[in-house]
Design a protein around this motif. Structure first.
Motif, PDB file in Angstrom:
ATOM      1  N   THR A   1       1.166  -1.457   0.668  1.00  0.00           N
ATOM      2  CA  THR A   1      -0.453   0.229  -0.184  1.00  0.00           C
ATOM      3  C   THR A   1       0.594   1.817   0.231  1.00  0.00           C
ATOM      4  O   THR A   1       0.488   2.269  -0.377  1.00  0.00           O
ATOM      5  CB  THR A   1      -1.294  -0.422   0.843  1.00  0.00           C
ATOM      6  OG1 THR A   1      -1.648  -0.704   1.654  1.00  0.00           O
ATOM      7  CG2 THR A   1      -1.716   1.267   1.301  1.00  0.00           C
ATOM      8  N   ILE A   2       1.970   1.032   0.686  1.00  0.00           N
ATOM      9  CA  ILE A   2       2.536   2.399   0.853  1.00  0.00           C
ATOM     10  C   ILE A   2       3.300   2.759  -0.647  1.00  0.00           C
ATOM     11  O   ILE A   2       3.304   3.548  -1.502  1.00  0.00           O
ATOM     12  CB  ILE A   2       4.193   2.544   2.096  1.00  0.00           C
ATOM     13  CG1 ILE A   2       3.384   1.709   3.272  1.00  0.00           C
ATOM     14  CG2 ILE A   2       4.869   3.374   1.251  1.00  0.00           C
ATOM     15  CD1 ILE A   2       4.557   1.508   3.807  1.00  0.00           C
ATOM     16  N   ALA A   3       3.762   1.254  -1.412  1.00  0.00           N
ATOM     17  CA  ALA A   3       4.836   1.455  -2.596  1.00  0.00           C
ATOM     18  C   ALA A   3       3.588   2.123  -3.594  1.00  0.00           C
ATOM     19  O   ALA A   3       4.057   2.813  -3.981  1.00  0.00           O
ATOM     20  CB  ALA A   3       5.096   0.104  -2.801  1.00  0.00           C
ATOM     21  N   GLU A   4       2.291   1.360  -3.337  1.00  0.00           N
ATOM     22  CA  GLU A   4       1.116   2.056  -4.274  1.00  0.00           C
ATOM     23  C   GLU A   4       1.024   3.383  -4.314  1.00  0.00           C
ATOM     24  O   GLU A   4       0.877   3.952  -5.104  1.00  0.00           O
ATOM     25  CB  GLU A   4      -0.200   1.631  -4.024  1.00  0.00           C
ATOM     26  CG  GLU A   4      -0.634   0.309  -5.170  1.00  0.00           C
ATOM     27  CD  GLU A   4      -1.270  -1.239  -4.398  1.00  0.00           C
ATOM     28  OE1 GLU A   4      -1.906  -0.507  -3.551  1.00  0.00           O
ATOM     29  OE2 GLU A   4      -1.790  -1.308  -4.689  1.00  0.00           O
ATOM     30  N   HIS A   5       0.924   4.200  -3.020  1.00  0.00           N
ATOM     31  CA  HIS A   5       0.589   5.793  -2.839  1.00  0.00           C
ATOM     32  C   HIS A   5       1.675   6.700  -3.478  1.00  0.00           C
ATOM     33  O   HIS A   5       1.069   7.325  -4.402  1.00  0.00           O
ATOM     34  CB  HIS A   5       0.733   6.045  -1.656  1.00  0.00           C
ATOM     35  CG  HIS A   5       0.771   7.911  -0.641  1.00  0.00           C
ATOM     36  ND1 HIS A   5       1.340   8.656  -0.527  1.00  0.00           N
ATOM     37  CD2 HIS A   5      -0.778   8.201  -1.029  1.00  0.00           C
ATOM     38  CE1 HIS A   5       0.891   9.356  -0.582  1.00  0.00           C
ATOM     39  NE2 HIS A   5      -0.524   9.115  -0.881  1.00  0.00           N
ATOM     40  N   PHE A   6       3.054   5.810  -3.316  1.00  0.00           N
ATOM     41  CA  PHE A   6       4.060   6.640  -3.854  1.00  0.00           C
ATOM     42  C   PHE A   6       4.928   6.574  -5.644  1.00  0.00           C
ATOM     43  O   PHE A   6       5.979   6.640  -6.077  1.00  0.00           O
ATOM     44  CB  PHE A   6       5.546   6.451  -2.874  1.00  0.00           C
ATOM     45  CG  PHE A   6       5.252   7.411  -1.699  1.00  0.00           C
ATOM     46  CD1 PHE A   6       5.446   9.082  -1.491  1.00  0.00           C
ATOM     47  CD2 PHE A   6       5.333   6.715  -0.665  1.00  0.00           C
ATOM     48  CE1 PHE A   6       5.392   9.458  -0.176  1.00  0.00           C
ATOM     49  CE2 PHE A   6       4.994   7.549   0.366  1.00  0.00           C
ATOM     50  CZ  PHE A   6       4.677   8.617   0.450  1.00  0.00           C
ATOM     51  N   ASN A   7       4.035   5.412  -5.887  1.00  0.00           N
ATOM     52  CA  ASN A   7       4.723   4.930  -7.421  1.00  0.00           C
ATOM     53  C   ASN A   7       5.779   3.858  -6.899  1.00  0.00           C
ATOM     54  O   ASN A   7       6.370   4.078  -7.599  1.00  0.00           O
ATOM     55  CB  ASN A   7       4.825   5.823  -8.239  1.00  0.00           C
ATOM     56  CG  ASN A   7       3.561   5.479  -8.923  1.00  0.00           C
ATOM     57  OD1 ASN A   7       3.043   4.501  -9.749  1.00  0.00           O
ATOM     58  ND2 ASN A   7       2.705   6.283  -9.812  1.00  0.00           N
ATOM     59  N   PHE A   8       6.001   3.830  -6.357  1.00  0.00           N
ATOM     60  CA  PHE A   8       7.033   3.094  -5.560  1.00  0.00           C
ATOM     61  C   PHE A   8       7.277   1.313  -5.663  1.00  0.00           C
ATOM     62  O   PHE A   8       6.099   1.132  -6.009  1.00  0.00           O
ATOM     63  CB  PHE A   8       8.146   2.954  -4.581  1.00  0.00           C
ATOM     64  CG  PHE A   8       8.202   4.644  -3.614  1.00  0.00           C
ATOM     65  CD1 PHE A   8       8.541   5.550  -5.192  1.00  0.00           C
ATOM     66  CD2 PHE A   8       8.547   5.213  -2.718  1.00  0.00           C
ATOM     67  CE1 PHE A   8       8.997   6.448  -4.810  1.00  0.00           C
ATOM     68  CE2 PHE A   8       8.828   6.322  -2.403  1.00  0.00           C
ATOM     69  CZ  PHE A   8       9.127   7.608  -3.096  1.00  0.00           C
TER      70      PHE A   8
END
Lengths: 214, 214
Positions: B37-44
DNA sequence: GTTATATCGATATCAGTATATCGATATGCT
DNA sequence: AGCATATCGATATACTGATATCGATATAAC
């Protein structure tokens, strides 16, 4: 994308540094410059400098003397597009926004701020450095009168992503973000997050590391 | 340097970003958060996020739910040293200097500006945001009354390297440079060059590249 | 209670950047 | 003129960070 070789981000970050140095030594009368000397000035690796140069200049250096300063300057300026400027708009006319609007150095970096916006009615119509401050309602109309492709964001954190989205709706293709958060944009838009928190974190970490080893 | 694992610069740059996001979702009531979820938020990339977290938090995430938001926040804040602040001095009280002095966000990033300097006599004694502006002659004396280890440079290009050298003479061990040039420092001093020209160059290059492919 | 699955953490691979090596050569110096 | 050498450019290697793979497992759904 036709042919032009890919140049790495790191290389591009170094080029403006070389350029400033070259302009300086040119003023001081230097004619030739070697990658070794450039490297020494910055504490860089000479091979790295040479490879960077090779990517933007077809002129080849001569053993023992190096490159012609004036030729290098031209080639780097040309590569970075410092000759013909791009237009930009700025959103957020608080302290930082005004500071950037007043900064005279952008023109020589190929950037010209052509319009300014803010959401605070108290600022509408005011001029900073010859730039009239527009309301956010005028965003679309004003931008479309220009050929601006870059948007500079200097609004508070809370409204930054929303401002970013609106700029993109107005046809802006590059975002230079100074608000303290990481903006996310569609893949066809270029983004540069000037994240002071991230920057400070690195500085503090390196400071701590160096303090430890003494 | 004892034991603590090396953490990469890139990781450290991302940590403050995670932190801001986590604080935000914590306020919104989130209890658990996954690296996905964190990754999705930042496009990481989620793996990257997980590895970053693993380096600063010993708490291990649980399959299916992820990490505890509040624990992560604490661990990152702790790693970045946001609890106990470091002191800093600022040299150069022009537009940018004043803007930074007025910025209230530094405290929550573990930084406290404790003194300000300028070479312009017209500014001596003036106060900006509760900070009195001192003359450059007082540099040594005032710094030594504090425990400042960080120096923020917001002077014009021409005097920046000289100011930098003087700060280091006064015992400053970390330089945060906003002047438009690349400062060079001894190897026991940490340096962060906030180079707008370099930054803009990357943005312009990426913008041009994206424009080309359509 | 059982099963399906999202996520974790560890290890392995890949990619990109930085550095090292080395032969060629133009220049400065004797 | 001839020699020593600093520098170049090309190729090879090493390093670092990003991404992929995969088995283990806790949870959610049924």
């Amino acid at each position: 994308m036709s042919n032009s070789k890919e140049v790495s981000k790191s290389t591009i970050e170094r080029l403006p540094k070389y350029l400033r140095y070259l302009i300086e030594i040119d003023k001081m009368g230097a004619v030739d410059i070697s990658s070794t000397t450039i490297a020494e000035h910055f504490n860089f690796n000479p091979i790295q400098v040479r490879k960077d140069i090779a990517q933007v200049s077809k002129k080849s250096g001569k053993p023992k003397t190096g490159f012609k300063v004036k030729e290098l300057i031209k080639d780097i300026q040309n590569f970075l597009g410092y000759n013909n400027y791009s237009e930009a708009v700025i959103v957020g006319c608080g302290g930082l926004g005004k500071t950037l609007m007043a900064y005279s150095g952008f023109l020589s970096l190929g950037l010209k701020i052509v319009a300014a916006f803010d959401s605070n009615p108290a600022l509408f119509g005011l001029e900073v450095n010859g730039l009239k401050i527009h309301s956010m309602e005028e965003l679309d109309a004003v931008i479309n009168k220009t050929s601006a492709k870059i948007g500079i964001i200097t609004v508070p954190r809370e409204s930054a992503q929303q401002v970013c989205d609106r700029l993109i709706e107005c046809g802006i293709k590059g975002i230079w973000n100074f608000a303290p958060l990481h903006l996310v944009v569609p893949s066809d838009v270029a983004i540069r997050n000037e994240d002071m928190a991230a920057s400070l974190a690195v500085l503090s970490y390196e400071l701590a590391a160096k303090q430890k080893s003494d």
